[in-house]
Design a protein around this motif. Structure first.
Motif, PDB file in Angstrom:
ATOM      1  N   PHE A 130       0.835  -1.192   0.000  1.00 26.16           N
ATOM      2  CA  PHE A 130       0.000   0.000   0.000  1.00 26.16           C
ATOM      3  C   PHE A 130       0.875   1.249   0.000  1.00 26.16           C
ATOM      4  N   PRO A 131       0.522   2.256  -0.815  1.00 25.25           N
ATOM      5  CA  PRO A 131       1.264   3.520  -0.766  1.00 25.25           C
ATOM      6  C   PRO A 131       1.061   4.185   0.596  1.00 25.25           C
ATOM      7  N   LYS A 132       2.048   4.964   1.020  1.00 21.79           N
ATOM      8  CA  LYS A 132       1.925   5.655   2.305  1.00 21.79           C
ATOM      9  C   LYS A 132       0.698   6.567   2.301  1.00 21.79           C
ATOM     10  N   HIS A 133       0.501   7.293   1.206  1.00 23.44           N
ATOM     11  CA  HIS A 133      -0.647   8.184   1.090  1.00 23.44           C
ATOM     12  C   HIS A 133      -1.605   7.592   0.068  1.00 23.44           C
ATOM     13  N   CYS A 134      -2.744   7.130   0.567  1.00 22.53           N
ATOM     14  CA  CYS A 134      -3.726   6.559  -0.342  1.00 22.53           C
ATOM     15  C   CYS A 134      -5.125   6.733   0.222  1.00 22.53           C
ATOM     16  N   LEU A 135      -6.072   6.593  -0.659  1.00 22.45           N
ATOM     17  CA  LEU A 135      -7.475   6.599  -0.303  1.00 22.45           C
ATOM     18  C   LEU A 135      -8.000   5.216  -0.650  1.00 22.45           C
ATOM     19  N   LEU A 136      -8.570   4.533   0.324  1.00 21.18           N
ATOM     20  CA  LEU A 136      -9.124   3.199   0.094  1.00 21.18           C
ATOM     21  C   LEU A 136     -10.601   3.347  -0.251  1.00 21.18           C
ATOM     22  N   LEU A 137     -10.997   2.757  -1.349  1.00 18.43           N
ATOM     23  CA  LEU A 137     -12.353   2.889  -1.856  1.00 18.43           C
ATOM     24  C   LEU A 137     -13.063   1.549  -1.761  1.00 18.43           C
ATOM     25  N   PHE A 138     -14.243   1.548  -1.122  1.00 20.76           N
ATOM     26  CA  PHE A 138     -15.010   0.323  -0.910  1.00 20.76           C
ATOM     27  C   PHE A 138     -16.381   0.449  -1.548  1.00 20.76           C
ATOM     28  N   GLY A 139     -16.889  -0.654  -2.061  1.00 18.20           N
ATOM     29  CA  GLY A 139     -18.219  -0.676  -2.647  1.00 18.20           C
ATOM     30  C   GLY A 139     -19.212  -1.342  -1.710  1.00 18.20           C
ATOM     31  N   ALA A 140     -20.424  -1.438  -2.186  1.00 15.47           N
ATOM     32  CA  ALA A 140     -21.484  -2.087  -1.417  1.00 15.47           C
ATOM     33  C   ALA A 140     -21.247  -3.591  -1.391  1.00 15.47           C
ATOM     34  N   GLU A 141     -21.662  -4.194  -0.294  1.00 17.26           N
ATOM     35  CA  GLU A 141     -21.554  -5.651  -0.183  1.00 17.26           C
ATOM     36  C   GLU A 141     -22.394  -6.281  -1.292  1.00 17.26           C
ATOM     37  N   GLY A 142     -21.813  -7.220  -2.001  1.00 18.57           N
ATOM     38  CA  GLY A 142     -22.517  -7.868  -3.115  1.00 18.57           C
ATOM     39  C   GLY A 142     -22.064  -7.309  -4.445  1.00 18.57           C
ATOM     40  N   PRO A 143     -22.604  -6.145  -4.853  1.00 18.09           N
ATOM     41  CA  PRO A 143     -22.247  -5.644  -6.184  1.00 18.09           C
ATOM     42  C   PRO A 143     -20.833  -5.057  -6.281  1.00 18.09           C
ATOM     43  N   GLY A 144     -20.247  -4.656  -5.179  1.00 14.46           N
ATOM     44  CA  GLY A 144     -18.901  -4.089  -5.217  1.00 14.46           C
ATOM     45  C   GLY A 144     -18.901  -2.669  -5.741  1.00 14.46           C
ATOM     46  N   LEU A 145     -17.800  -2.285  -6.372  1.00 12.30           N
ATOM     47  CA  LEU A 145     -17.637  -0.926  -6.883  1.00 12.30           C
ATOM     48  C   LEU A 145     -18.205  -0.795  -8.294  1.00 12.30           C
ATOM     49  N   SER A 146     -18.583   0.418  -8.648  1.00 13.45           N
ATOM     50  CA  SER A 146     -19.083   0.674 -10.000  1.00 13.45           C
ATOM     51  C   SER A 146     -17.932   0.608 -11.001  1.00 13.45           C
ATOM     52  N   GLU A 147     -18.269   0.435 -12.255  1.00  8.50           N
ATOM     53  CA  GLU A 147     -17.255   0.421 -13.316  1.00  8.50           C
ATOM     54  C   GLU A 147     -16.482   1.737 -13.330  1.00  8.50           C
ATOM     55  N   LYS A 148     -17.171   2.868 -13.125  1.00  3.55           N
ATOM     56  CA  LYS A 148     -16.524   4.181 -13.119  1.00  3.55           C
ATOM     57  C   LYS A 148     -15.519   4.277 -11.973  1.00  3.55           C
ATOM     58  N   ALA A 149     -15.892   3.803 -10.803  1.00  5.68           N
ATOM     59  CA  ALA A 149     -14.976   3.827  -9.658  1.00  5.68           C
ATOM     60  C   ALA A 149     -13.734   2.994  -9.945  1.00  5.68           C
ATOM     61  N   LEU A 150     -13.919   1.838 -10.560  1.00  4.45           N
ATOM     62  CA  LEU A 150     -12.786   0.974 -10.900  1.00  4.45           C
ATOM     63  C   LEU A 150     -11.891   1.623 -11.955  1.00  4.45           C
ATOM     64  N   GLU A 151     -12.493   2.326 -12.915  1.00  6.94           N
ATOM     65  CA  GLU A 151     -11.705   3.035 -13.937  1.00  6.94           C
ATOM     66  C   GLU A 151     -10.844   4.128 -13.318  1.00  6.94           C
ATOM     67  N   LEU A 152     -11.372   4.824 -12.325  1.00  8.23           N
ATOM     68  CA  LEU A 152     -10.670   5.956 -11.708  1.00  8.23           C
ATOM     69  C   LEU A 152      -9.596   5.523 -10.713  1.00  8.23           C
ATOM     70  N   ALA A 153      -9.657   4.274 -10.279  1.00  6.90           N
ATOM     71  CA  ALA A 153      -8.692   3.785  -9.284  1.00  6.90           C
ATOM     72  C   ALA A 153      -7.316   3.592  -9.913  1.00  6.90           C
ATOM     73  N   ASP A 154      -6.289   3.844  -9.113  1.00  8.21           N
ATOM     74  CA  ASP A 154      -4.920   3.593  -9.561  1.00  8.21           C
ATOM     75  C   ASP A 154      -4.598   2.107  -9.518  1.00  8.21           C
ATOM     76  N   ASP A 155      -5.089   1.413  -8.498  1.00 11.62           N
ATOM     77  CA  ASP A 155      -4.885  -0.020  -8.342  1.00 11.62           C
ATOM     78  C   ASP A 155      -6.164  -0.641  -7.795  1.00 11.62           C
ATOM     79  N   VAL A 156      -6.340  -1.934  -8.060  1.00 11.44           N
ATOM     80  CA  VAL A 156      -7.458  -2.684  -7.490  1.00 11.44           C
ATOM     81  C   VAL A 156      -6.857  -3.840  -6.698  1.00 11.44           C
ATOM     82  N   VAL A 157      -7.299  -3.958  -5.461  1.00 11.21           N
ATOM     83  CA  VAL A 157      -6.754  -4.943  -4.529  1.00 11.21           C
ATOM     84  C   VAL A 157      -7.919  -5.726  -3.928  1.00 11.21           C
ATOM     85  N   TYR A 158      -7.696  -7.018  -3.680  1.00  8.92           N
ATOM     86  CA  TYR A 158      -8.757  -7.800  -3.045  1.00  8.92           C
ATOM     87  C   TYR A 158      -8.264  -8.459  -1.765  1.00  8.92           C
ATOM     88  N   ILE A 159      -9.219  -8.734  -0.882  1.00  9.03           N
ATOM     89  CA  ILE A 159      -8.956  -9.463   0.361  1.00  9.03           C
ATOM     90  C   ILE A 159      -9.225 -10.936   0.067  1.00  9.03           C
TER      91      ILE A 159
END
Length: 114
Positions: free
Chosen positions: A52-81
């Motif tokens: 994880f970068p020292k300075h980052c914003l963690l973005l979470f979606g709703a349980e089930g559907p997850g993040l929107s396509e637009k949110a995923l496009e705007l993200a620098d990285d996508v990480v899963y648990i």
């Protein structure tokens, strides 16, 4: 961000060169912050191996559907648990707690160690 910018300007007004350099560095770090989408989708990096970068914003979606396509496009990285079983998602609050702990484990100075 606004506080760091304000502090940099105030330090410059006082001709506090060391303070100006410090606060400008903080502003630069915040401007370089990355958006990390937390979602279990194909191509995402497993949290256990992600740095994880020292300075980052963690973005979470709703349980089930997850993040929107637009949110995923705007993200620098996508990480899963990583999860076992047939469940694709976990509660957003639980995901946030797990993710923030992973960030802390990588970046916090705890008990005199970095």
């Amino acid at each position: 961000m606004e506080d760091a910018e304000h502090n940099a300007v105030e330090a410059a007004r006082r001709s506090d060169y060391q303070g100006t350099a410090y606060w400008q560095s903080e502003v630069d770090d915040l401007n370089a912050a990355r958006v990390i989408a937390m979602d279990i989708i194909p191509g995402a990096a497993p949290m256990e191996t992600y740095r994880f970068p020292k300075h980052c914003l963690l973005l979470f979606g709703a349980e089930g559907p997850g993040l929107s396509e637009k949110a995923l496009e705007l993200a620098d990285d996508v990480v899963y648990i990583s999860q076992f079983g047939s469940v694709r998602s976990i509660n957003a609050g639980a995901a946030a707690a797990v993710s923030m702990h992973a960030w802390i484990a990588q970046h916090a100075k705890i008990g005199g160690r970095a």
